[in-house]
Design a protein around this motif. Structure first.
Motif, short mmCIF file in Angstrom:
data_model
loop_
_atom_site.label_atom_id
_atom_site.label_comp_id
_atom_site.label_asym_id
_atom_site.label_seq_id
_atom_site.Cartn_x
_atom_site.Cartn_y
_atom_site.Cartn_z
N GLY A 55 -42.28 9.34 -19.30
CA GLY A 55 -42.51 7.90 -19.35
C GLY A 55 -43.75 7.51 -18.57
O GLY A 55 -44.74 8.22 -18.54
N VAL A 100 -41.69 -0.37 -23.77
CA VAL A 100 -41.74 0.93 -23.11
C VAL A 100 -40.35 1.57 -23.07
O VAL A 100 -40.19 2.77 -23.34
N ILE A 135 -44.87 5.76 -26.36
CA ILE A 135 -44.95 4.57 -25.51
C ILE A 135 -46.25 3.82 -25.80
O ILE A 135 -46.26 2.59 -25.96
N SER A 177 -39.33 5.11 -24.89
CA SER A 177 -38.81 6.21 -24.07
C SER A 177 -37.44 6.66 -24.58
O SER A 177 -37.19 7.86 -24.77
#
Length: 424
Positions: free
Chosen positions: A99, A156, A136, A160
């Protein structure tokens, strides 16, 4: 004297959650398709490099010379991408975890190309970090254009979750990782309200992957149906020893990374790293190449046919290969190679003490190595349990994780900050 109390969390209503379903579904499918596309492309290119080309030249597929040549050539190819492509294939991979903040979309082509070349060329890294970072970046960029009112952090989280679901073929892994990440963050509503849309994305990504490629972490170990006290003791010892083994790479990471960084140019760092990986491959054999999941299945399919010395050699060589690959600038993740390292270490313990069931040895060691190298408690426990394919192993692993966690907590991670210092 009046005391201020924080207001109670506000539960999200169905009216607020329902509009999140469509974006989550779209992100889930898109993330899975990108993962599957890159994986398929890398596998096809791998077949050309490691089967078709050496056959055409009359060279053994996994001869020492071919491994050295191919990994050096892979270092040169990835170095060219990092040097010349827009965005230079993203930041230093040593400082990138699962991430993070979104990259500019222009970084994505170079990052995916470098990752594909590394996967096909036999570099000991997995696809998870570059794929998650790419999803992302693309999701954030497209999402902000399509729905500017939706918070960027939500895009985001969806990307993820969707990618982790696609990678593991189940949304459970994404739920565990996100719950760990969200636990320390302030937010309105319950944890399940905040997980609602990411779980939709993770479930969609996992189902898309299952429908199109049927991935599996089942390595064919005999299931453990009735664990005894001896099995629990073995799991405690093996998980702790594996955690210590994995920590060795974490302590070596900063100096090895610093040594490669002194070379400064990617066309020096990556070819030299590739040459080193080729030499390690020649030492450890072809099982120590590539991301490691298929090689783990090949290893566990022949339980009992490897000596303890051979298995420890595989674990050490793969650990060094992961360390070099992560230090010299190849993009990739640590989870899949860590699974192979843990499986080799666990089978080594089982070869030394044949009374230990292979499921106990492998799942405990994989969990220990993952705890040390990723510091992701839930994902380490989940991966160990999935490899064992036995629900009863989950309770054993929960106990075995406790001393292993005491060993690794507060210690250096296999991830650096942007100054090159270990994260703890």
């Amino acid at each position: 004297m009046a005391t201020d109390h924080a207001p109670p969390p506000v539960e999200a209503s169905a009216r607020l959650l329902l509009p999140q379903i469509l974006p989550a579904l779209l992100v889930g499918v898109g993330a899975s398709l990108l993962f599957l596309g890159i994986s398929a492309l890398a596998e096809e290119f791998q077949h050309v490099l490691w089967n078709d080309l050496p056959d055409a030249l009359g060279i053994g597929n996994y001869s020492s010379l071919w491994m050295i040549v191919m990994l050096t050539a892979t270092g040169i190819a990835v170095g060219l991408v990092v040097w010349k492509f827009p965005g230079h294939a993203g930041p230093d991979p040593s400082s990138e975890g699962l991430g993070g903040t979104p990259h500019a979309p222009g970084v994505v082509p170079g990052l995916l190309l470098a990752s594909t070349l590394a996967l096909a060329g036999g570099v000991s890294l997995g696809p998870e970090n570059p794929i998650i970072a790419s999803n992302i970046a693309l999701t954030y960029w497209l999402g902000r254009k399509a729905a500017p009112s939706m918070p960027g952090a939500a895009w985001v989280a969806l990307a993820s979750a969707a990618t982790i679901g696609a990678l593991f073929g189940t949304p459970v892994a994404a739920a565990l990782v996100l719950s760990e990440a969200l636990a320390g963050q302030p937010g309105r509503g319950s944890l399940w309200d905040r997980l609602f849309a990411p779980l939709v994305a993770a479930g969609t990504g996992a189902l898309t992957t299952q429908l199109l490629s049927q991935p599996s972490f089942d390595v064919g170990l005999p299931p453990l149906d009735d664990p005894g006290f001896g099995d629990i003791l073995a799991a405690l010892v093996i998980a702790s020893a594996a955690a210590l083994f994995g920590l060795a790479a974490c302590y070596l990471f900063p100096p090895v990374h610093a040594a490669f960084r002194r070379l400064r140019h990617p066309m020096v760092m990556l070819p030299l790293g590739g040459l080193t990986l080729g030499l390690l491959g020649a030492l450890g054999g072809h099982l120590t190449l590539f991301k490691g999941l298929a090689e783990t299945k090949e290893l566990t399919a022949s339980v009992g046919s490897w000596s303890s010395g051979e298995l420890m050699k595989l674990a050490v060589v793969k650990l060094l290969a992961l360390l070099v690959a992560a230090s010299c600038g190849f993009p990739g993740g640590r989870i899949f190679p860590a699974v192979f390292i843990g499986a080799s270490f666990g089978l080594c313990a089982q070869a030394l003490v044949p009374e230990i069931p292979p499921a106990v040895a492998v799942s405990s060691a994989v969990m220990g190595v993952l705890l040390a190298t990723t510091r992701q408690g839930w994902i380490s426990l989940f991966t160990g349990a999935v490899l064992a394919s036995s629900p009863t192993m989950l309770a054993v692993l929960c106990l075995a994780s406790l001393p292993a966690w005491l060993i690794v907590t507060g210690r250096p991670q296999l991830e650096l900050d942007h100054e090159g210092h270990s994260l703890r």
